[in-house]
Design a protein around this motif. Structure first.
Motif, short mmCIF file in Angstrom:
data_model
loop_
_atom_site.label_atom_id
_atom_site.label_comp_id
_atom_site.label_asym_id
_atom_site.label_seq_id
_atom_site.Cartn_x
_atom_site.Cartn_y
_atom_site.Cartn_z
N ILE A 282 44.66 50.80 45.58
CA ILE A 282 44.71 50.01 46.71
C ILE A 282 46.08 49.95 47.43
O ILE A 282 47.16 49.51 47.08
CB ILE A 282 44.44 48.47 46.55
N ASP A 283 46.16 50.53 48.71
CA ASP A 283 47.41 50.42 49.46
C ASP A 283 47.02 49.34 50.46
O ASP A 283 46.37 49.55 51.69
CB ASP A 283 47.40 51.74 50.43
N LYS A 284 47.77 48.33 50.36
CA LYS A 284 47.54 47.01 51.25
C LYS A 284 48.04 47.37 52.71
O LYS A 284 47.72 46.55 53.71
CB LYS A 284 47.86 45.80 50.69
N ASP A 285 48.96 47.79 52.63
CA ASP A 285 49.63 48.19 54.13
C ASP A 285 49.05 49.21 54.92
O ASP A 285 48.75 49.10 56.08
CB ASP A 285 51.23 48.89 53.74
N LYS A 286 48.33 50.36 54.29
CA LYS A 286 47.56 51.29 54.98
C LYS A 286 46.15 50.80 54.98
O LYS A 286 45.22 51.43 55.73
CB LYS A 286 47.64 52.67 54.37
N LYS A 287 45.74 49.83 54.58
CA LYS A 287 44.56 49.35 54.06
C LYS A 287 43.44 50.47 53.77
O LYS A 287 42.48 50.63 54.31
CB LYS A 287 44.10 48.78 55.33
N ILE A 288 43.78 51.00 52.72
CA ILE A 288 42.92 52.04 52.16
C ILE A 288 42.63 51.68 50.50
O ILE A 288 43.80 51.61 49.98
CB ILE A 288 43.43 53.24 52.23
N ILE A 289 41.46 51.79 50.19
CA ILE A 289 40.93 51.64 48.74
C ILE A 289 40.62 53.09 48.27
O ILE A 289 40.01 53.68 48.98
CB ILE A 289 39.77 50.81 48.55
N THR A 290 41.14 53.61 47.06
CA THR A 290 40.77 54.60 46.71
C THR A 290 39.74 54.53 45.32
O THR A 290 40.27 53.90 44.53
CB THR A 290 42.23 55.62 46.35
N THR A 291 38.75 55.20 45.34
CA THR A 291 37.88 55.47 44.18
C THR A 291 37.59 56.96 43.81
O THR A 291 38.09 57.93 44.45
CB THR A 291 36.71 54.70 44.55
N GLU A 292 37.06 57.08 42.64
CA GLU A 292 36.89 58.64 42.39
C GLU A 292 35.68 59.29 43.36
O GLU A 292 35.54 60.30 43.14
CB GLU A 292 36.33 58.55 40.80
N GLN A 293 35.07 58.25 44.10
CA GLN A 293 33.97 58.82 44.82
C GLN A 293 34.66 59.11 46.40
O GLN A 293 33.96 59.31 47.45
CB GLN A 293 32.84 58.10 44.98
N GLY A 294 35.70 58.55 46.72
CA GLY A 294 36.34 58.63 47.82
C GLY A 294 37.19 57.57 48.59
O GLY A 294 37.54 56.65 47.57
N THR A 295 37.45 57.45 49.61
CA THR A 295 38.45 56.47 50.03
C THR A 295 37.53 55.27 50.88
O THR A 295 36.67 55.90 51.71
CB THR A 295 39.82 56.86 50.93
N ILE A 296 37.91 54.29 51.21
CA ILE A 296 37.47 52.97 52.08
C ILE A 296 38.45 52.54 52.73
O ILE A 296 39.42 51.83 52.18
CB ILE A 296 36.62 52.19 51.25
N GLU A 297 38.33 52.63 54.15
CA GLU A 297 39.53 51.97 54.90
C GLU A 297 38.72 50.77 55.35
O GLU A 297 37.54 50.57 55.71
CB GLU A 297 39.67 52.99 56.23
N TYR A 298 39.38 49.66 55.53
CA TYR A 298 38.98 48.22 56.12
C TYR A 298 40.04 47.46 56.84
O TYR A 298 41.13 47.98 57.09
CB TYR A 298 39.01 47.44 54.64
N GLU A 299 39.51 46.44 57.41
CA GLU A 299 40.18 45.69 58.22
C GLU A 299 40.79 44.37 57.38
O GLU A 299 41.83 44.01 57.44
CB GLU A 299 39.61 45.16 59.48
#
Length: 435
Positions: free
Chosen positions: A115-132
């Motif tokens: 989890i990159d809290k600064d870029k707001k990106i969650i990484t999983t084995e199925q891909g990434t999720i960008e969030y607000e």
């Protein structure tokens, strides 16, 4: 009174929470996706928050990321272990599809690796999720280093052979086999001195195992190793239960510290305070089976996301909110938080999740939220025999800090009925199951 009525009564006892009908969305799996609100964790806290967000604003884009393929419950698992009230394994395990269909949030069945809290990106084995906005509802981890230091082999052996049973699923299945196959001797339950998930759980489990032994005429003892002077939850009622209902089966060792275990010799080494000599004495305790609960800490994803924690491992929050002290757009709910004197229970997870949902919906609309006015509440039930239970209710007030008052029920059959009603009412509510 039907099950859902008991749940509604429990919520009213715990706190005043909003409840309206929701609309629904579809299950999602994608290599890369964007969402307004990402919720890490599909337990009681995560599902409650997702449900309430969509209830308050059906147009919100909400995504739950959960590694388990099905929902598995810790509450009422002890009743299943003790084989009381006809609780089945199916009563503890449910699919996610009903909730997804009813409340219409997105659901990604995947394991979070980063989890990159600064870029707001969650990484999983199925891909990434960008969030607000990010809501961390990831639960606990075990800190076996506190018990065995660098002995990794002993830690793994302990986790497998003496499961703590504070995480749902395989640990409960293992405990069930241990209880079913028990022929006699000592069944030891060891409790940590630090905060842990669901304070009454090990004491209730001791009562349920004792109930099973009694019902099946098993010549066994349940020995509780507790570093405290009295039980961590409902102390008067559990002490009453140990001394009256299960006096021939449960042995409660207060002021006693777990030191080590030898699974080959079937021995647990403890230090117990002698009230006569006023010193701790080293004792070797033989056992047949054991459930050794190590100190708990916030799930490792909290640190992986770069969110600040206290020395004991629990997450720091920005008072009086549930926002992480490390980032304004990250919320932490459920068992991982260490800011407030809230028990790590299912009802508290549900209650705090509802508050966060309301605050976040208001925030998105540009409106404020009075956290000091709208505080969570808690009610916790514990089965203590075949048909009796005890409950405790917590109410909170914020002045200079959070203050708590509590009320404990009698040990009776009405409370056992209320416990069952509360549990199935909560399950029906967050999972969208119609009874």
């Amino acid at each position: 009174m039907i099950r859902r009525d008991f749940f509604k009564l429990s919520i009213l006892t715990a706190a005043s929470l909003t409840s309206v009908k929701a609309v629904s969305n579809a299950k999602t799996n994608s290599k890369s996706t964007k969402t307004k609100i990402a919720i890490c964790g599909g337990g009681f806290a995560g599902l409650s928050c997702a449900k309430q967000l969509k209830t308050l604003n059906p147009n919100l884009d909400v995504t739950v990321i959960e590694k388990r393929v099905n929902f598995s419950s810790c509450p009422f698992s002890n009743a299943w272990l003790g084989e009381v009230r006809n609780i089945s394994y199916e009563d503890l395990n449910y699919d996610y599809n009903s909730a997804i269909e009813k409340y219409k949030y997105n659901f990604i069945n995947a394991t979070i690796s980063d989890i990159d809290k600064d870029k707001k990106i969650i990484t999983t084995e199925q891909g990434t999720i960008e969030y607000e906005y990010l809501i961390m509802a990831v639960g606990i981890d075990y800190n076996y280093k506190k018990l065995f230091r660098r002995d990794i082999k002993k830690a793994k052996e302990c986790e497998v052979k003496a499961p703590p049973g504070l995480k749902p699923g395989s640990e409960h299945l293992k405990l069930k086999r241990m209880i079913k196959n028990f022929k006699g001797g000592n069944f030891v339950i060891s409790i940590p001195s630090q905060a842990y998930k669901c304070p009454p759980a090990p004491y209730e489990r001791a009562c349920m195992i004792a109930t099973y032994f009694k019902k099946n005429k098993i010549d066994g003892k349940v020995i509780i190793i507790d570093p405290r002077v009295k039980p961590a939850a409902k102390p008067e009622r559990f002490t009453q239960t140990f001394n009256e209902i299960h006096k021939d089966i449960i042995e409660y060792k207060s002021n006693t510290k777990f030191k080590d275990v030898d699974f080959d010799k079937k021995e647990i080494y403890i230090e117990s305070f002698n009230k006569k000599t006023l010193v701790f004495e080293k004792i070797t305790l033989p056992f047949e089976e054991a459930s050794i609960i190590p100190p708990n800490t916030a799930n490792k994803l909290i640190k992986k996301a770069g969110l600040e924690t206290y020395v004991n491992g629990w997450a720091k929050l920005r008072q009086p909110t549930f926002r992480s002290i490390s980032h304004e757009d990250v919320y932490i709910i459920g068992d991982s938080q260490g800011e407030y004197p809230y028990p790590k229970s299912a009802q508290m997870a549900n209650s705090c999740a509802y508050l966060v949902a309301e605050e976040l919906v208001n925030r998105i609309k540009g409106e404020g939220y009075k956290y000091k006015t709208y505080l969570p509440g808690n009610v916790c039930y514990s089965m203590v025999s075949e048909n009796k239970a005890v409950s405790i209710s917590h109410l909170y007030k914020f002045t200079d800090k959070v203050h708590v008052t509590s009320i404990t029920s009698d040990i009776d059959t009405f409370t056992a009925d209320a416990a069952e009603g509360w549990y199935f009412g909560l399950i029906e509510d967050i999972l969208g199951i119609e009874s």
